[in-house]
Design a protein around this motif. Structure first.
Motif, short mmCIF file in Angstrom:
data_model
loop_
_atom_site.label_atom_id
_atom_site.label_comp_id
_atom_site.label_asym_id
_atom_site.label_seq_id
_atom_site.Cartn_x
_atom_site.Cartn_y
_atom_site.Cartn_z
N LEU A 387 0.82 -1.21 0.00
CA LEU A 387 0.00 0.00 0.00
C LEU A 387 0.86 1.26 0.00
O LEU A 387 0.51 2.27 -0.62
CB LEU A 387 -0.94 0.00 1.21
CG LEU A 387 -2.02 -1.08 1.21
CD1 LEU A 387 -2.82 -1.03 2.50
CD2 LEU A 387 -2.96 -0.91 0.01
N ARG A 388 2.00 1.20 0.73
CA ARG A 388 2.84 2.41 0.81
C ARG A 388 3.51 2.73 -0.53
O ARG A 388 3.72 3.90 -0.85
CB ARG A 388 3.91 2.22 1.89
CG ARG A 388 3.36 2.29 3.32
CD ARG A 388 4.48 2.38 4.35
NE ARG A 388 3.96 2.31 5.70
CZ ARG A 388 3.91 1.21 6.43
NH1 ARG A 388 4.35 0.08 5.90
NH2 ARG A 388 3.41 1.23 7.66
N LEU A 391 1.11 4.63 -2.69
CA LEU A 391 0.79 5.90 -2.02
C LEU A 391 1.99 6.84 -2.08
O LEU A 391 1.83 8.06 -2.24
CB LEU A 391 0.40 5.62 -0.57
CG LEU A 391 -0.99 4.99 -0.36
CD1 LEU A 391 -1.20 4.65 1.10
CD2 LEU A 391 -2.08 5.93 -0.86
N SER A 392 3.20 6.28 -1.93
CA SER A 392 4.40 7.10 -2.01
C SER A 392 4.54 7.72 -3.40
O SER A 392 4.85 8.91 -3.54
CB SER A 392 5.63 6.25 -1.67
OG SER A 392 6.81 6.99 -1.84
N THR A 395 1.90 10.44 -3.77
CA THR A 395 2.28 11.63 -3.01
C THR A 395 3.35 12.42 -3.74
O THR A 395 3.29 13.66 -3.84
CB THR A 395 2.78 11.21 -1.62
OG1 THR A 395 1.75 10.48 -0.95
CG2 THR A 395 3.14 12.43 -0.78
N GLN A 421 -0.76 4.01 -10.40
CA GLN A 421 -0.69 3.58 -9.00
C GLN A 421 -2.08 3.49 -8.37
O GLN A 421 -2.33 2.64 -7.51
CB GLN A 421 0.20 4.54 -8.20
CG GLN A 421 1.66 4.54 -8.63
CD GLN A 421 2.28 3.15 -8.56
OE1 GLN A 421 1.98 2.37 -7.65
NE2 GLN A 421 3.14 2.83 -9.52
N THR A 422 -2.99 4.37 -8.79
CA THR A 422 -4.38 4.27 -8.30
C THR A 422 -5.00 2.96 -8.78
O THR A 422 -5.69 2.27 -8.03
CB THR A 422 -5.21 5.46 -8.80
OG1 THR A 422 -4.61 6.68 -8.36
CG2 THR A 422 -6.63 5.39 -8.25
N LEU A 425 -3.65 0.23 -6.63
CA LEU A 425 -4.33 0.16 -5.33
C LEU A 425 -5.70 -0.49 -5.47
O LEU A 425 -6.09 -1.34 -4.65
CB LEU A 425 -4.48 1.58 -4.75
CG LEU A 425 -3.25 2.19 -4.07
CD1 LEU A 425 -3.53 3.63 -3.71
CD2 LEU A 425 -2.86 1.38 -2.83
#
Length: 735
Positions: A387-388, A391-392, A395, A421-422, A425
């Motif tokens: 998950l990171r 998200l990284s 961001t 990346q979305t 996820l």
């Protein structure tokens, strides 16, 4: 009588009803097969009879045309002879003109002017003239032709009062045309018989039987003029089933006989197999009786030994399990008596044994708890890592977008990273939810006839459009294979396997995708030349959350659930999946087998409707402000007019005022939820035509059904992609 003998008799008695009913069933099967074969013979006989009638009708038609010749009234026999010669039917037929007394006037079989004889049966000519109707003769011997012939006769009445009979004569073998090219097996016997039962034509041994009467049992049926069936021995000595039918035009009989051995052969094979199975059942019953009897004897012998040990007050006898309650109870009673007698001697040993067992159980429980704790920690760490990472990246992309003086290329790249990346996820969450549903039995399949090769082609096109095939050599072979499947889940299976192949195949490697039908199965094969699978990992490749050092997915950053989800989805479709690899670095092959859908219909070949990029008024109902604003901006960027509402009350007001084309609504709204809002919109005549789309984070099948029941036209799960909305907009525009 020994116990084993009694058990064998018991097994035999139990098999008697099976033997009886099997015999009855086989007899009925034999009758049904025989009746079906005879029906087929009857159809063949009727078709052949129609061919005979067609030949005779053709001859009558030719005679009617020739009867209109002016040369008959003029008695210009030479001209009439030439005309009749031209009208002859090829294949051994000729034209004859008879006077009332049976003498011949013209005969195209002989040169004109030859001496002509009277008809062998001149009285028949008089009868034909008297009746005034077309006539077809029985088989007769032609002395001049020195062969058996058939006459098709037509009476002619000329204006001057003269009367003739115009005939077309055929050699008997002319009617062999009825057998030629009919697909009648060479082993069958086919015959044509006149009204008296005399053989006109025969498929076997015609030279010796033409002109001979049929066998009495056949003649009896022929004389009735009705169709029939019988079994008898032919003149060739064949035992046949005979089907008799009659020509409607001539009244002749057509018989087709099929060898009884040929008709019954398939059934007898089934009978032999059944008898073999019965014999095997009897043998197994005997072996089972012997096995059970030996077990009983051993148990009784063990009971005797236990009783002797009890008498001598030795150690506590064992408590064997025979599987028979009464015998086991006897062993238990003996053992309890022994426990009472030697209680003091065994007490310390028993206590020590119990302590050891408790210690072992405690150690096993502690080890299991440690293993489960370790697995939980590893999974949580892995989930956090998975998950990171996206998200990284998201961001960082947002930070880039917030910076000033950033080049358009970098902005575009940042957007692509955020989108990718979305999607990643969403894929992680979907896989976790799907696996949870599958393992808990809550997933439902919307199955229908589905062309597997079409789904594979669609998935490959999606990967190709996304540029996923840019580094490997891809080969595809897709043959038609229809299965009974859920389109979404089958796509999930295929895309997972192709994604794995791409992920673990280095640049320059090869990936082969093959779809074909084998027997009663549709087989999908995905083969790559990638990193392969080690021998210790291969047996558990489809397990959930395999330890990191053994998991193929973990080697590339995956969560170890993709192949497990694929395996369970394949099983839900009644299929099976297997993995093969010669080892690390030697590639891998995944093979999925689905049952073919036998009753599946052919796919619709209509041309697809061209998409319609119309602009619509869209009501967007979402209480989460950021999400609503971004979705509104997305829709407005595509040229749509967007109305925004944060709750159900605002949505009802805007819908009544503007009457939008579509409404995209969140389910979890404050106060009035999305289901109630949909019901109110549907109940109002001014807003009932709005196309409603449910947008929610609840993605279970039950949630979809609930949304449709409330009046929604479409149920979509978050995060939403505009392409999904666009497909729905376009499909609605073409209705």
């Amino acid at each position: 009588m020994r116990l084993s003998t009694r058990l064998a008799l018991l097994a035999a008695v139990a098999l008697i009803p099976m033997v009886i009913f099997s015999g009855i069933a086989l007899e009925k099967l034999l009758d049904a097969h025989r009746e079906e074969a005879i029906r087929g013979m009857q159809e063949t006989a009727r078709a052949t009879s129609l061919i005979i009638d067609r030949e005779l009708k053709s001859a009558q038609s030719a005679l009617r045309v020739l009867a209109t010749s002016p040369y008959l009234s003029e008695e210009n026999w030479k001209k009439f002879y030439d005309q009749a010669k031209v009208a002859n039917v090829p294949g051994g037929a000729w034209i004859v003109l008879y006077n009332e007394d049976g003498s011949q006037v013209v005969n195209t079989r002989l040169p004109f002017g030859s001496v002509l004889a009277s008809r062998p049966d001149p009285h028949e000519i008089a009868e034909i003239i008297q009746k005034g109707e077309p006539h077809i003769s029985d088989l007769s011997w032609g002395p001049r032709a020195k062969a058996y012939v058939i006459f098709v006769d037509l009476p002619i009445y000329l204006p001057g009062g003269k009367r003739y009979v115009l005939s077309q004569a055929f050699y008997a073998d002319h009617f062999n045309v009825a057998f030629a090219g009919r697909g009648i097996p060479s082993t069958w016997v086919t015959g044509i018989f006149d009204r008296k039962g005399i053989t006109i034509a025969r498929s076997r041994d015609p030279g010796t039987l033409i002109g001979k009467p049929a066998k009495p049992e056949l003649t009896e049926i022929i004389s009735t003029g009705k169709d029939g069936t019988l079994r008898h021995i032919t003149r060739d000595g064949l035992d046949v089933y005979d089907v008799i039918t009659h020509s409607e035009l001539a009244g002749w009989a057509l018989g087709i006989g099929a060898p009884a051995a040929e008709i019954n052969s398939a059934i007898w094979r089934a009978i032999y197999i059944a008898l073999g199975g019965l014999f095997a059942a009897l043998l197994l019953a005997g072996l089972a009786a012997a096995f059970v009897g030996r077990g009983l004897l051993n148990s009784i012998s063990a009971a005797a030994q236990s009783a002797a040990a009890l008498w001598k007050r030795e150690e506590i006898p064992p408590r064997p399990s025979s599987g028979i309650i009464e015998v086991d109870e006897m062993h238990a009673a003996i053992r309890e008596a022994a426990v009472v007698l030697v209680k003091e001697q065994q007490a310390r040993t028993l206590a020590e044994s119990e302590r050891e067992q408790l210690l072992l159980r405690e150690k096993a429980a502690r080890k299991q708890a440690e293993t489960e704790s370790k697995a939980k920690d590893e999974f949580l760490a892995m989930l956090g890592h998975e998950l990171r990472n996206p998200l990284s990246a998201i961001t960082s992309a947002i930070s880039l977008l917030e910076m000033e003086n950033v080049s358009p290329a970098i902005i575009a790249r940042a957007k692509n990273v955020m989108r990718r990346q979305t999607d990643h996820l969403a894929s992680i969450i979907d896989d976790l939810l799907d696996l949870s549903r599958v393992m808990s039995g809550k997933i439902r399949l919307n199955r229908h006839a589905l062309e597997l090769s079409g789904v594979v082609t669609s998935c490959i096109e999606t990967f190709r459009t996304a540029g996923r095939f840019s580094h490997q050599n891809i080969s595809v072979h897709a043959e038609p294979a229809t299965i009974h499947g859920d389109t979404t889940r089958i796509e999930q299976i295929i895309c997972n396997l192709i994604d794995n192949a791409i992920k673990y195949t280095p640049e320059g490697g090869s990936i082969g995708i093959d779809v074909r039908a084998q027997g009663n199965e549709a087989v999908l094969t995905v083969k790559d030349t990638g990193i392969g699978i080690s021998a210790d990992l291969l047996p558990m490749i489809f397990e959930v959350f395999v330890q990191g050092e053994n998991t193929l997915e973990r080697a590339k950053g995956g969560m170890g659930i993709g192949l497990s989800l694929v395996s369970r989805l394949v099983e839900l479709h009644g299929g099976r999946i297997s993995a093969e690899s010669e080892g690390t670095g030697k590639g891998s092959t995944f093979t999925v087998r689905f049952p073919l859908f036998e009753s599946a219909t052919q796919a619709d070949n209509r041309s697809p409707v061209e998409p319609d990029d119309r602009k619509y008024t869209i009501l967007l109902v979402e209480d989460q402000e950021d999400g609503r604003e971004l979705m509104a901006m997305l829709l407005q960027s595509q040229g749509h007019h967007v109305l925004q509402a944060a709750n159900g009350t605002q949505a009802l007001q805007l819908a009544a005022e503007y009457q939008p084309d579509f409404a995209v609504m969140d389910i979890g709204l404050p106060g009035m939820d999305g289901y109630e809002l949909a019901r109110r919109l549907r109940s109002d005549v001014h807003t009932s035509a709005i196309r409603l789309i449910a947008l929610t984070g609840y993605g279970l099948q039950e949630d979809r059904y609930r949304a449709l029941d409330a009046g929604f036209d479409l149920h979509l799960a978050k995060p939403l992609k505009y392409e999904e909305l666009k497909r729905f907009f376009n499909s609605e525009a073409t209705v």
